[in-house]
Design a protein around this motif. Sequence first.
Motif, mmCIF file in Angstrom:
data_model
loop_
_atom_site.group_PDB
_atom_site.id
_atom_site.type_symbol
_atom_site.label_atom_id
_atom_site.label_comp_id
_atom_site.label_asym_id
_atom_site.label_seq_id
_atom_site.Cartn_x
_atom_site.Cartn_y
_atom_site.Cartn_z
ATOM 1 N N GLU A 166 0.802 -1.226 0.000
ATOM 2 C CA GLU A 166 0.000 0.000 0.000
ATOM 3 C C GLU A 166 0.837 1.280 0.000
ATOM 4 O O GLU A 166 0.570 2.194 -0.798
ATOM 5 N N PRO A 167 1.857 1.410 0.865
ATOM 6 C CA PRO A 167 2.640 2.651 0.831
ATOM 7 C C PRO A 167 3.294 2.902 -0.524
ATOM 8 O O PRO A 167 3.396 4.052 -0.977
ATOM 9 N N VAL A 170 0.441 3.992 -2.987
ATOM 10 C CA VAL A 170 -0.008 5.360 -2.686
ATOM 11 C C VAL A 170 0.997 6.373 -3.210
ATOM 12 O O VAL A 170 0.640 7.392 -3.809
ATOM 13 N N SER A 171 2.275 6.096 -2.983
ATOM 14 C CA SER A 171 3.327 7.009 -3.427
ATOM 15 C C SER A 171 3.340 7.176 -4.937
ATOM 16 O O SER A 171 3.606 8.266 -5.449
ATOM 17 N N GLU A 175 -3.679 8.008 -3.393
ATOM 18 C CA GLU A 175 -4.484 7.250 -2.442
ATOM 19 C C GLU A 175 -5.872 6.897 -2.958
ATOM 20 O O GLU A 175 -6.503 5.945 -2.489
ATOM 21 N N ILE A 178 -6.663 3.126 -4.057
ATOM 22 C CA ILE A 178 -6.198 2.003 -3.239
ATOM 23 C C ILE A 178 -7.288 0.985 -2.934
ATOM 24 O O ILE A 178 -7.077 -0.225 -3.086
#
Length: 211
Positions: A166-167, A170-171, A175, A178
Amino acid sequence: VPEGVDNNKGNIYISPTSPSNVVNAYYEQFQRDFSVFLKCRAEELVEGGQMVLTFLGRRSDDPCSKECCYIWELMATALSDMVSQGIIKEEQVDTFNIPQYTPSPSEVKLVVLNEGSFIINRLEVSEVNWNVFDKQSNFNFDSEILSETLKDGGYNVAQCMRAVAEPLLVSHFGEAIIEEVFDRYQEILADRMSKEKTKFVNVTILLTRKA
């Protein structure tokens, strides 16, 4: 992520369709990173001190084998579906690569020997089902006390992978997408897991600091 993987189109990790330069770039990055890791740990350990490492790997000598790449190929499928529906751009997927390498036992052994700070006491490979609550798992759970959510293999694995990915997603993508990514990923995982046996491979190594 290693440099020089810009031509890994349609993939987010090493896959059977990845160009050879991509596979080599990932392997060389692993060699450098693991060697630095061992050197740093050697500075922390006293002579004769021991260290056990366990990480995701593979049995096969083929870095594109299904046992290590399949989990990411299915996530790439979810992202590709979103591209085809105009939710995200193709170039976004083409420039997204997972910063991970799943080595074989021989690759781990080679780096340890070349770095030179440790003696290898044991080197083993083990397997664990993607879904730990699978009926064929080696773990014994009372099915009566498991919630329906925990029995859902697609949900379990998607949440496990979400903690990792996820991080990064998102980057790169933002977001907003997701929830949809992981909803799609969960459905794909559930479908695959219902049709075939799926396992993670772990490489475990016991090392002793040289005198």
